[in-house]
Design a protein around this motif. Structure first.
Motif, PDB file in Angstrom:
ATOM      1  N   THR A  13      -3.313 -11.091   5.890  1.00 13.15           N
ATOM      2  CA  THR A  13      -2.974 -11.141   7.333  1.00 13.15           C
ATOM      3  C   THR A  13      -4.264 -11.495   7.109  1.00 13.15           C
ATOM      4  O   THR A  13      -5.857 -11.615   6.536  1.00 13.15           O
ATOM      5  N   ALA A  52       6.497  -9.695  11.384  1.00 17.15           N
ATOM      6  CA  ALA A  52       7.033  -8.672  11.544  1.00 17.15           C
ATOM      7  C   ALA A  52       9.016  -8.444  11.309  1.00 17.15           C
ATOM      8  O   ALA A  52       9.001  -7.743  10.078  1.00 17.15           O
ATOM      9  N   LEU A  95       5.713  -3.102  13.272  1.00 17.22           N
ATOM     10  CA  LEU A  95       6.415  -3.146  11.937  1.00 17.22           C
ATOM     11  C   LEU A  95       7.767  -1.280  12.472  1.00 17.22           C
ATOM     12  O   LEU A  95       8.992  -1.783  12.082  1.00 17.22           O
ATOM     13  N   CYS A 120      -0.229 -15.908  -0.869  1.00 21.23           N
ATOM     14  CA  CYS A 120       0.523 -15.231  -0.380  1.00 21.23           C
ATOM     15  C   CYS A 120       1.806 -16.585   0.046  1.00 21.23           C
ATOM     16  O   CYS A 120       1.307 -17.651  -0.235  1.00 21.23           O
ATOM     17  N   VAL A 171       7.681  -5.459  -0.249  1.00 23.10           N
ATOM     18  CA  VAL A 171       6.702  -6.500   0.627  1.00 23.10           C
ATOM     19  C   VAL A 171       5.646  -5.915   0.083  1.00 23.10           C
ATOM     20  O   VAL A 171       4.936  -5.122   0.561  1.00 23.10           O
ATOM     21  N   VAL A 182       2.788 -11.270   1.904  1.00 19.93           N
ATOM     22  CA  VAL A 182       2.220 -11.737   3.701  1.00 19.93           C
ATOM     23  C   VAL A 182       0.569 -12.051   3.771  1.00 19.93           C
ATOM     24  O   VAL A 182       0.658 -10.214   3.228  1.00 19.93           O
ATOM     25  N   MET A 212      -0.227 -14.411   8.743  1.00 26.15           N
ATOM     26  CA  MET A 212       0.437 -13.247   9.772  1.00 26.15           C
ATOM     27  C   MET A 212      -1.031 -13.336  10.558  1.00 26.15           C
ATOM     28  O   MET A 212      -2.335 -12.756  10.234  1.00 26.15           O
ATOM     29  N   CYS A 219      -0.614  -3.927  12.995  1.00 30.08           N
ATOM     30  CA  CYS A 219       0.208  -4.523  12.089  1.00 30.08           C
ATOM     31  C   CYS A 219       1.602  -3.747  11.405  1.00 30.08           C
ATOM     32  O   CYS A 219       2.692  -4.145  11.657  1.00 30.08           O
ATOM     33  N   CYS A 267       6.655  -7.460  -5.911  1.00 32.95           N
ATOM     34  CA  CYS A 267       6.934  -7.550  -4.209  1.00 32.95           C
ATOM     35  C   CYS A 267       7.944  -8.602  -4.460  1.00 32.95           C
ATOM     36  O   CYS A 267       7.202  -9.763  -5.213  1.00 32.95           O
ATOM     37  N   ILE A 302       9.463  -9.688   8.232  1.00 35.49           N
ATOM     38  CA  ILE A 302       8.898  -8.244   7.133  1.00 35.49           C
ATOM     39  C   ILE A 302      10.343  -7.588   7.417  1.00 35.49           C
ATOM     40  O   ILE A 302      10.644  -6.977   5.853  1.00 35.49           O
ATOM     41  N   LEU A 348       1.844  -6.241   1.904  1.00 31.06           N
ATOM     42  CA  LEU A 348       0.992  -6.849   3.552  1.00 31.06           C
ATOM     43  C   LEU A 348      -0.651  -6.374   3.079  1.00 31.06           C
ATOM     44  O   LEU A 348      -0.758  -5.422   3.007  1.00 31.06           O
ATOM     45  N   LEU A 380       1.991 -11.991  14.754  1.00 31.79           N
ATOM     46  CA  LEU A 380       2.747 -10.741  14.098  1.00 31.79           C
ATOM     47  C   LEU A 380       3.858 -10.504  14.757  1.00 31.79           C
ATOM     48  O   LEU A 380       5.217  -9.841  14.574  1.00 31.79           O
TER      49      LEU A 380
END
Lengths: 229, 229
Positions: free
Chosen positions: A70, A89, A148, A120, A101, A68, A124, A144, A64, A92, A103, A85
């Motif tokens: 959370t 988003a 997205l 990270c 990516v 990110v 987020m 999330c 990746c 992202i 998450l 968020l």
């Protein structure tokens, strides 16, 4: 998903991924029993069966370009840029167009550890009202992924409007309703003209859909037949 | 929530409501055992304990000026205007400013019945990718409330940027790194000038945060001490 304990949450995450078109679920040192349970549950999503199992976070995110984490509001003090968020988003989505990516979601009880977070690029958070009340893990994943997949244009893109009845139909309804009201003794002959105007305006305010006009006409005809009998 | 069966879903809905600042949970003919279980669960949210219990849908929405049913894509054929969550939430927010709005969720298995839907002004659907794969009830509630609480401005509102190191600090780092590289035998004396330029550009591309500059300087000083020893 890092160190997830509850199989229901792994299942819920997989379902949300299927709902919003995400394909690659990776689990890092899941609580083994939970993971096996979730994977072998009757009707387990194909996505869950294909979930990849990693021993370390570093190996799970190796390919990746953006990682990110959370986290709940509580982590604000950490030395990481923290993004809401809605904004995160957007970043992202932009990154996803170029490269994979990651998450990350932590365990139900403790979230991501400081060691996890150190992998990270930024963090987020979901904009909840109460900092002390964490979110349910399955719901957090769903939110999330929804953000997205969300289409900002859809906020304004009205769906096709329901066709309104034509003026002729509205007038037919008005005339029939007046007949019914006359036959029922509702209309005072001395004020009949103004009553008719009131009824006409009322019918226009009802804003009748084209497909409802024949139904209403049918009802009124039947009532007229009865009150005239 | 109409005819909900699983206590976990009632609990998840209550938690999402608390997360996004909604207060009034009403349940219509819940599966009694489930509701009692959810309400009496250890740590049940105050919101859940205050949930109002109604025998009929009509009585539960009596004081609402707008009634919106949630449904999966599958219901598209129904004779109701269908709005995507992004747009529907905007209409609900506007209506909420004036009067109570009811947002209905059906049972896990069957969703809202046609009779339930006939009480609705319009329907709202979550834009999932696969029409046949319904959403988890707790997640669906969370998504709708998130979209209602969502701040469109937050998409663009960048959080405070992390302060970058000043040029003087970047140059200090460059100089120290050059010293280390020279002492380590990395720099070819005949191309030293061009190497220094390369190093300077590389350090600028690293885009070092102000708070990281002293840390990097400390590391480099220590390395320089070692390689010069």
């Amino acid at each position: 998903m890092v160190s997830t304990r509850n199989p229901l949450n792994i299942g819920a995450a997989a379902r949300a991924m299927a709902n919003f078109g995400f394909a690659r679920l990776r689990v890092v040192s899941p609580y083994d029993v939970a993971f096996r349970e979730a994977r072998s549950a009757v009707g387990a999503a194909p996505l869950l069966q294909k979930a990849e199992d990693y021993a370390t976070l570093a190996s799970s995110i190796a390919d990746c370009r953006l990682v990110v984490g959370t986290t709940s509001i509580g982590h604000r003090g950490l030395q990481h840029p923290m993004r809401r968020l809605e904004y995160g988003a957007r970043l992202i989505k932009r990154a996803l167009a170029k490269a994979p990516v990651a998450l990350l979601f932590g365990s139900e009880k403790f979230g991501l550890s400081n060691e996890d977070l150190s992998h990270c690029h930024w963090l987020m958070r979901i904009p909840t009202v109460d900092a002390d009340l964490s979110m349910n893990l399955g719901q957090a994943v769903a939110l999330c992924l929804y953000e997205l997949a969300r289409d900002p244009k859809a906020v304004k893109a009205k769906p096709g409007k329901i066709a309104r009845a034509a003026a002729a139909e509205a007038e037919q309804i008005t005339a029939l309703l007046m007949d019914v009201l006359r036959q029922s003794g509702y209309v005072n002959p001395t004020t009949a003209a103004s009553t008719e105007e009131k009824v006409r305006r009322l019918v226009r305010r009802l804003d009748i859909a084209a497909r409802d006009a024949p139904v209403l006409l049918g009802m009124l005809r039947q009532i007229l037949w009865k009150v005239s009998g």
